[in-house]
Write an enzyme that holds these catalytic residues in place. Structure first.
Site, PDB file in Angstrom:
ATOM      1  N   SER A 160      -5.782  -4.344  12.401  1.00 31.65           N
ATOM      2  CA  SER A 160      -6.021  -2.853  12.292  1.00 31.65           C
ATOM      3  C   SER A 160      -7.147  -2.237  13.284  1.00 31.65           C
ATOM      4  CB  SER A 160      -6.511  -2.655  11.087  1.00 31.65           C
ATOM      5  OG  SER A 160      -5.708  -0.917  10.700  1.00 31.65           O
ATOM      6  N   SER A 161      -6.989  -2.460  14.702  1.00 33.56           N
ATOM      7  CA  SER A 161      -7.777  -1.772  15.635  1.00 33.56           C
ATOM      8  C   SER A 161      -7.517  -0.326  15.463  1.00 33.56           C
ATOM      9  CB  SER A 161      -7.456  -2.622  16.804  1.00 33.56           C
ATOM     10  OG  SER A 161      -6.032  -2.342  17.359  1.00 33.56           O
ATOM     11  N   ASP A 191       0.751  -0.998  -0.078  1.00 28.89           N
ATOM     12  CA  ASP A 191       0.048   0.043   0.081  1.00 28.89           C
ATOM     13  C   ASP A 191       0.913   1.016   0.030  1.00 28.89           C
ATOM     14  OD1 ASP A 191       0.760  -0.427   2.599  1.00 28.89           O
ATOM     15  OD2 ASP A 191      -1.160   0.270   3.471  1.00 28.89           O
ATOM     16  N   GLY A 195      -2.973  -7.405  14.420  1.00 29.20           N
ATOM     17  CA  GLY A 195      -2.950  -7.126  12.855  1.00 29.20           C
ATOM     18  C   GLY A 195      -4.173  -7.105  12.200  1.00 29.20           C
ATOM     19  N   ASP A 213      -5.461   0.540   5.497  1.00 34.03           N
ATOM     20  CA  ASP A 213      -6.371  -0.006   6.843  1.00 34.03           C
ATOM     21  C   ASP A 213      -7.497   1.072   7.078  1.00 34.03           C
ATOM     22  OD1 ASP A 213      -4.639  -1.954   7.138  1.00 34.03           O
ATOM     23  OD2 ASP A 213      -3.539  -1.136   8.734  1.00 34.03           O
TER      24      ASP A 213
END
Length: 383
Positions: free
Chosen positions: A130-131, A39, A128, A176
């Site tokens: 993406s909190s 990304d 992992g 994310d």
């Protein structure tokens, strides 16, 4: 894993503040099916938002200040002055996400308004999934709801990314935040991280996603992540490009002897991962399980051998899933690396045998305790 709801988090708000909230919003975490470390290189990713969320119940207050309670961190409380120059909170690092989002919203011209916020989530932190992006998107929804301002989903994602890049100090790409904002039910999104174009990729109705937390706490993530980003940027500069997106695989292979070995391997992972991600999107849309299994296996090998971000326990977990799937389950590490989660995609009938295999073999082989999370592709915060 215990799941929450808007109603439950509204109850928690009322128990804490002795008044009902005026609203409650949520933003999902995500699992990336394929496309790792592409990304921030202007490449392609194929994530899905999942049915685990960060929730924020909120109510207005007269002062231009936020009073924020973190349910998952022993109800720690933080106060944020909306008009102050934001400073880092060394004692409560979670509070830096709040401050970073406020700073970037104010920079973007949002006026904002004071409020009480109660934050709770059923996303496993450090897994992992993406909190952090989930928290950022929920915050932007809550804060703009309080002030009556509107924000576009992609704008919200860019503001969340800027908060991480400029305030929290993690040089993350846009994936994310964008999938948390714009995810779709029963579909992954193929995201072009160069122009932020999005293509909906339906997940076949009888396929499911299994996320397995390895029990390996992700370590060295920020420093290693930023180091790999620098290595990729150095290769892009060698080719006079702003990102690796402007470099072809043929160009890279032709220049192998002119690059140091590590930088070459980092770039090779990114460029081949872009190809695999496009192939995976086509396979998913066509219900081509064999094609998907192949590129997911190749992706994991590339992360292990060229990008060096897996761990022995993660590699063992992927191997268990691949063997148990017997050609009918794609499996790979997902997320930034150095621990965290593995993702598998398979027909629902195969998911059960994957879970049995992990529970029977993984802890015995590695000493690590797995957490199995069945997930479905879900709507984003602004969908």
């Amino acid at each position: 894993m215990t799941t929450l709801s808007n109603a439950r988090v509204s109850e928690l708000f009322e128990q804490y503040f002795d008044v009902a909230p005026s609203g409650c919003v949520k933003a999902p975490g995500r699992v990336n099916l394929i496309g790792e470390h592409t990304d921030y290189n202007g490449g392609f990713v194929l994530p899905a938002a999942i049915n685990y969320h960060t929730y924020i119940a909120f109510a207005p207050r007269a002062e231009r200040q936020l009073r924020v309670v973190a349910h998952n961190i022993n109800q720690q409380i933080a106060f944020v002055d909306l008009d102050a120059q934001q400073a880092h909170d060394q004692d409560a690092p979670w509070n830096n996400y709040i401050r970073g989002v406020v700073q970037e919203l104010r920079k973007a011209g949002f006026q904002l308004a004071g409020g009480d916020l109660y934050i709770a989530g059923d996303l496993q932190s450090g897994a992992g999934l993406s909190s952090s992006a989930s928290l950022e998107m929920a915050l932007i929804r809550a804060l703009t709801s309080l002030s009556g301002e509107s924000v576009e989903p992609t704008q919200a994602a860019l503001i969340g990314q800027a908060a991480e890049n400029h305030f929290v100090g993690c040089n993350c790409g846009i994936m994310d935040q964008l999938i948390s904002a714009r995810g779709q039910a029963n579909a992954a999104l193929l995201i072009d991280c160069q122009d932020l174009g999005v293509r909906t990729v339906p997940v076949p109705a009888d396929w499911e996603i299994l996320i397995v937390h390895s029990g390996v706490k992700r370590g060295l993530v920020d420093s290693e992540y930023n180091q790999r980003r620098l290595q990729c940027e150095q290769v892009a500069r060698f080719f006079n490009q702003s990102s690796l997106r402007g470099v072809s695989l043929d160009q890279l292979l032709a220049a192998e002897q002119q690059l140091d070995e590590l930088s070459f391997r980092r770039a090779r992972h990114v460029l081949t991962e872009n190809q695999r991600t496009l192939a995976a999107a086509d396979a998913l849309a066509a219900g081509d399980l064999t094609g998907l299994v192949k590129v997911m296996a190749e992706s994991h090998a590339s992360m292990r051998d060229d990008f060096n971000i897996t761990t022995p326990a993660i590699d063992a977990l992927v191997e268990i899933l691949q063997k148990a799937g017997d050609g009918k389950a794609g499996a790979r590490m997902t997320g930034g690396g150095f621990g965290g989660c593995v993702v598998a995609v398979a027909p629902a009938a195969v998911i059960a045998q994957l879970m049995v295999a992990v529970e029977a073999q993984y802890q015995q082989q590695t000493g690590c305790v797995p957490t199995l999370i069945r997930a479905i592709a879900s709507p984003g915060a602004f969908s």
